[in-house]
Scaffold this active site. Structure first.
Site, PDB file in Angstrom:
ATOM      1  N   ASP A   1       0.549  -0.786  -0.052  1.00  0.00           N
ATOM      2  CA  ASP A   1      -0.160  -0.115  -0.100  1.00  0.00           C
ATOM      3  C   ASP A   1       1.037   1.167   0.049  1.00  0.00           C
ATOM      4  OD1 ASP A   1      -2.485  -1.458   0.429  1.00  0.00           O
ATOM      5  OD2 ASP A   1      -2.826  -1.008   2.229  1.00  0.00           O
TER       6      ASP A   1
ATOM      7  N   ARG B   1      -1.651  -0.550  -8.141  1.00  0.00           N
ATOM      8  CA  ARG B   1      -2.990   0.387  -8.432  1.00  0.00           C
ATOM      9  C   ARG B   1      -2.875   1.340  -8.223  1.00  0.00           C
ATOM     10  NH1 ARG B   1      -4.044  -1.517  -2.843  1.00  0.00           N
ATOM     11  NH2 ARG B   1      -3.583  -3.168  -2.530  1.00  0.00           N
TER      12      ARG B   1
END
Ligand code: FAD
Length: 286
Positions: A112, A163
């Site tokens: 992340d 992502r």
């Protein structure tokens, strides 16, 4: 707040549960609906290397359960949960243990992206890992940052999957677009770049207009659905999730579990004022 017995009632919309077992149960239910998952053991900015070692242990247990249940799931981690604030060396060795397991399981660790205090270090660590763990990690890029196009080009040249999300932290105006329409326009531009030049990108958004434009773009450009995936957060826009799956697109849901839910939950509330009403109703019911 995190220890209150009442909390489960109002966090349950966004958080799978307090335990790994509950997280895995959600992944199993999703798999039955042909939805993939990425498991997030909640926690960030741990306050000691001991806590970082605890995060590593929790994630290794999660990977073991994912393998045992033969689930099509990855794990998503935050580097500050693995000790980045204290020692980059220890942090990287903790993360390497997960990457080793991901390689054995033929899965991925998704790293992340946190606030801009960590962007440079996160990207450097991801690119360093790529050499040993090719195919087993994914980076995250936030469309609200001015730097993101350059970062995407750098990651794509190394064939690192990305992502793409809009970004969830409060950033200063010299680093990030402040207006929603500018963030959305940059998202669309970066999404097209990734779909054309990236390696198996993940389009992570619940924005219906962005998703429709992604679908239109891949049809127009004849980009096959097996070259990318959509990602969404557990509990958000379930209608849109089902629609994408029924159209034959790959969808992965980000499934958080654990008791350190406060910062994650607060970011979800802040994204949408209507969520405050939902929270208030549940508090009254409690
Ligand atoms: C799989 C995944 C991984 C992510 N990883 C990261 C990361 O590593 N780093 C990072 O900074 N951010 C991450 N995010 C969060 C992201 O940056 C955004 O904050 C979040 O996704 C909201 O943006 P949006 O694209 O859905 O668009 P928005 O314009 O915010 O929302 C579009 C629509 O989606 C729905 N929606 C969005 N958020 C909510 C909510 N909280 N509650 C209810 N409905 C909502 C509403 O219908 C809204 O109108 C991730 C998001 C996803 C989906």
């Amino acid at each position: 707040m995190e220890n209150s017995p009442l909390s489960q009632r109002f966090t349950s919309r966004f958080v799978a549960g307090q335990t790994l077992k509950e997280g895995v149960r959600v992944l199993e239910a999703l798999a039955r609906e042909r939805i993939l998952g990425t498991l997030d053991f909640l926690g960030e900015n741990v306050s000691s290397l001991e806590d970082a070692a605890h995060s590593k242990g929790a994630y290794l247990a999660a990977q073991a359960d994912i393998e045992k249940a033969n689930l099509p799931a990855t794990v998503s981690i935050k580097l500050t949960q693995f000790g980045l604030d204290f020692s980059e060396t220890v942090c990287c060795s903790n993360v390497a243990a997960l990457l080793d397991r991901a390689r054995e399981m033929n899965s991925k660790v998704e790293i992340d992206m946190e606030s801009t205090a960590y962007t440079d270090r996160t990207l450097r660590i991801v690119t360093d890992f790529q050499e040993n763990y090719f195919g087993h990690l994914r980076a995250v890029i936030q469309a609200y940052l001015f730097r993101s196009e350059a970062d995407i080009r750098m990651l794509s040249s190394r064939r690192i999957p990305v992502r793409l999300c809009k970004g969830a932290y409060r950033e200063p105006p010299n680093l990030a677009f402040a207006r929603k329409q500018d963030v959305d326009a940059n998202y669309l531009k970066l999404m097209k770049l990734l779909l054309q030049e990236g390696t198996y990108p993940a389009i992570a958004s619940h924005d219906e207009s962005i998703i429709r434009q992604a679908v239109e773009f891949v049809r127009e450009q004849r980009i096959s659905p097996d070259r990318f995936e959509f990602q969404m957060l557990y509990g958000i826009r379930r209608d849109l999730q089902r629609e994408l799956v029924s159209q034959g697109y790959t969808l992965r849901l980000y499934v958080p579990y654990g008791d350190a839910w406060y910062p994650y939950f607060m970011r979800r509330l802040a994204e949408r004022p209507a969520n405050l009403l939902f929270l208030a109703k549940n508090l009254v019911r409690s």
